[in-house]
Design an enzyme around this catalytic site. Structure first.
Site, PDB file in Angstrom:
ATOM      1  CB  SER A 144      -9.301  43.223  20.198  1.00 51.87           C
ATOM      2  OG  SER A 144      -9.613  42.244  20.325  1.00 51.87           O
ATOM      3  CE1 TYR A 153      -4.160  41.822  20.917  1.00 53.00           C
ATOM      4  CE2 TYR A 153      -6.450  41.233  21.208  1.00 53.00           C
ATOM      5  CZ  TYR A 153      -5.449  41.651  20.399  1.00 53.00           C
ATOM      6  OH  TYR A 153      -6.006  41.836  19.389  1.00 53.00           O
TER       7      TYR A 153
END
Length: 259
Positions: free
Chosen positions: A160, A173
């Protein structure tokens, strides 16, 4: 740890000259589903991994079947995965039962979880879950790549942009994805002599079940949110022989210039 037995779905039996075999984790929806179906279109048979969403995995398998693949379902709870054997023993069992005893030609480590809230409000258990699914489980999966993926095969992990561009409401995250990027680069070096390529794809906003629909709708209007199929296309390129000289890379797939 006891894992549920692998389960198979009907499909075309393996031929004398079998199609290459791919495994996609977290393939019940989103990028995982788009990748599984895309690889089926590219000529792969597909093992469809899922955690709790069996119905979604069955739908993915149906779509891959329609694209010409033989498929199998692989249920493994990555939240409980505590060693490499727990994953790879199950993969070996389903591959032997459905496709004959052969290694994977492609592995896509896509499964992941996200949680968005102010940094100060994260609970310990929430942070542990994020790291378990997004970093620790992939670590165990990568530990078995040398034995589970054939020489010349390809491994792709879904990272990501949050790994390098921290999001204020998703800092843990992003930390898990930064760890994943490191694991990808390190594993690529470890298995290079075996001819196995290991890369990652780093998307920005993607229209998946992990995202808030209102936010994605706004971002798509601004042209900065991808569809799962658009990210899957990048994965398929990394799996293909066209990128046989690419390994140990984290490919930016945000659709925007790097800052």
């Amino acid at each position: 740890m006891t894992e549920p037995a692998p389960q198979t779905t009907p499909g075309t039996p393996a031929s004398a000259a079998p199609r290459p075999l791919a495994l996609v984790t977290g393939a019940s929806s989103g990028i995982g589903r788009a990748t599984a179906v895309g690889l089926a279109t590219d000529g792969f048979d597909v093992i469809v991994h899922y955690g709790g969403n069996r119905e979604g995995a069955e739908r993915t398998a149906e779509l891959a079947d329609e694209a010409g693949a033989a498929t199998a379902l692989l249920p493994i709870d990555l939240e409980g995965l505590d060693d490499a054997a727990g994953f790879w023993d199950a993969v070996t069992a389903v591959a032997a039962e459905r496709f004959g005893a052969r290694q994977l030609d492609a592995l896509v480590s896509n499964a992941g979880v996200d949680l968005r809230r102010p940094f100060a409000e994260y609970m310990h258990a929430e942070v542990v879950r994020l790291f378990q699914v997004n970093a620790i489980a992939p670590l165990h999966i990568l530990q078995g790549v040398a034995a589970g993926v054939r020489p010349g095969g390809s491994v792709v992990a879904i990272s990501s942009v949050a790994a390098t561009q921290p999001l204020a409401t998703s800092l843990p995250y992003g930390a898990t994805k930064a760890a994943l990027d490191h694991l990808v680069r390190a594993t690529a070096a470890l298995v290079a002599e075996q001819g196995i390529r290991v890369n990652a794809v780093s998307p920005g906003a993607v229209d998946t079940p992990l995202q808030q629909p209102e936010r994605i709708a706004l971002l798509r209007e601004r042209g900065i949110a991808a569809s799962p199929e658009e990210i899957a296309d990048v994965v398929r390129t990394l799996v293909s022989p066209a990128t046989r000289w690419v390994t140990g890379q984290v490919i930016d797939a945000t659709g925007r210039p790097l800052r």
